[in-house]
Design an enzyme around this catalytic site. Structure first.
Site, PDB file in Angstrom:
ATOM      1  N   SER A 219      32.004  42.801  54.459  1.00  0.00           N
ATOM      2  CA  SER A 219      31.739  41.908  53.320  1.00  0.00           C
ATOM      3  C   SER A 219      32.638  40.695  53.421  1.00  0.00           C
ATOM      4  O   SER A 219      33.798  40.795  53.861  1.00  0.00           O
ATOM      5  CB  SER A 219      32.032  42.635  52.010  1.00  0.00           C
ATOM      6  OG  SER A 219      32.095  41.706  50.937  1.00  0.00           O
TER       7      SER A 219
ATOM      8  N   TYR B  34      37.596  46.262  46.539  1.00  0.00           N
ATOM      9  CA  TYR B  34      36.415  46.280  47.422  1.00  0.00           C
ATOM     10  C   TYR B  34      36.721  45.540  48.726  1.00  0.00           C
ATOM     11  O   TYR B  34      36.475  46.049  49.832  1.00  0.00           O
ATOM     12  CB  TYR B  34      35.245  45.634  46.683  1.00  0.00           C
ATOM     13  CG  TYR B  34      33.978  45.444  47.477  1.00  0.00           C
ATOM     14  CD1 TYR B  34      33.287  46.521  48.024  1.00  0.00           C
ATOM     15  CD2 TYR B  34      33.447  44.156  47.657  1.00  0.00           C
ATOM     16  CE1 TYR B  34      32.113  46.334  48.726  1.00  0.00           C
ATOM     17  CE2 TYR B  34      32.260  43.965  48.347  1.00  0.00           C
ATOM     18  CZ  TYR B  34      31.599  45.046  48.892  1.00  0.00           C
ATOM     19  OH  TYR B  34      30.441  44.853  49.595  1.00  0.00           O
TER      20      TYR B  34
END
Ligand SMILES: NC(=O)c1ccc[n+]([C@@H]2O[C@H](COP(=O)([O-])OP(=O)(O)OC[C@H]3O[C@@H](n4cnc5c(N)ncnc54)[C@H](OP(=O)(O)O)[C@@H]3O)[C@@H](O)[C@H]2O)c1
Length: 243
Positions: A138, A151
């Site tokens: 990501s 995250y």
């Protein structure tokens, strides 16, 4: 037996689905992993078969070692071996660090970091010479925005494993890379995104839109192909210039 065999985790929806269909269209026999939605996975298999490819759906929680091993077993049993592994499963939760619970931290790291480690370890043991390993990471791994800390950290840890594994598997001509999507229009992402937040994302997107799953699948398709043979240990930013 097919020339190339691919395993894609979390392939019943979203980015994983697009990757499975892309690899199938490129000629690989594909193991389409899903956790809960058998109907959705069956549709992916049908789509690959309609485009002339081969595929099989395989249920497993990719975060569980035994179940993950079972996926590799499916590839070997059905198609005789495994050449490409795409570790796509990931869970995203966004909250300021001050408001993140221990449970959320553990859930995110268990799925994203430990799950990536398990998939990479199994792939390192079982992918055939000349194979390809790709992790879907990501953009949050390399950017800092309020709410993305845990995250992003879980994905950055996976990217560190990718860089090391590329060194370790180079002698077997296996490449290992990660692809970092930016905001991409999937059910998981679109659901719960307020209209204003979407408009703000589009406003600062150099290419004027949010990513689509096929934008990411095309990059993974390249990394799974012979054309990418000189690229390994890299984190490829696929965010339309947003980071
Ligand atoms: N969308 C974005 O904006 C974005 C941005 C950057 C990075 N990413 C990363 O891209 C990857 C895919 O995201 P997405 O948005 O496409 O997700 P998604 O739409 O939520 O799709 C998730 C897929 O993974 C499967 N899945 C979830 N947990 C699983 C598990 N433990 N074991 C096996 N399968 C599991 C789901 O299957 P079932 O439905 O059958 O459970 C589904 O097929 C993730 O790693 C995510 O972190 C996404």
């Amino acid at each position: 037996m097919p020339d190339r065999v691919a395993l894609v985790t979390g392939a019943s929806r979203g980015i994983g689905r697009a990757i499975a269909e892309r690899l199938g269209a490129d000629g690989a026999a594909v193991v389409v992993n899903y956790r809960s939605d058998a109907d959705a996975a069956a549709k992916v298999v049908t789509a690959i078969e309609r485009s002339g490819g081969q595929a099989v759906a395989a249920q497993a929680d990719a975060g569980e070692q035994d179940e993950l091993r079972g996926l590799f077993d499916v590839a070997e049993r059905e198609y005789g071996g495994i050449d490409t592994v795409v570790c796509n499963v990931g869970v995203a939760r966004f909250a300021p660090i001050a408001e993140t619970s221990d449970e959320d931290f553990d859930t995110i790291f268990r799925t994203n970091t430990r799950g990536t480690f398990l998939a990479l370890r199994e792939a390192a043991r079982r992918v055939r010479e000349g194979g390809r390993i790709v992790v879907v990471s990501s953009g949050t791994a390399v950017t800092a925005r309020p709410g993305s800390g845990v995250y992003g950290a879980s994905k950055a840890a996976g990217d560190a494993l990718v860089r090391t594994l590329a060194q370790e598997l180079g002698p077997r001509r296996i490449t290992v890379n990660s692809v970092l999507p930016g905001a991409t229009d999937t059910e998981a992402f679109a659901a719960g995104l307020p209209e204003q937040a979407r408009a703000e994302l589009v406003a600062r997107a150099p290419l004027g839109r949010i990513g689509r799953p096929d934008d990411i699948a095309d990059v993974v398709g390249f990394l799974a192909s012979d054309a990418s043979r000189w690229i390994t240990g890299q984190t490829i930013h696929a965010g339309g210039g947003m980071f």
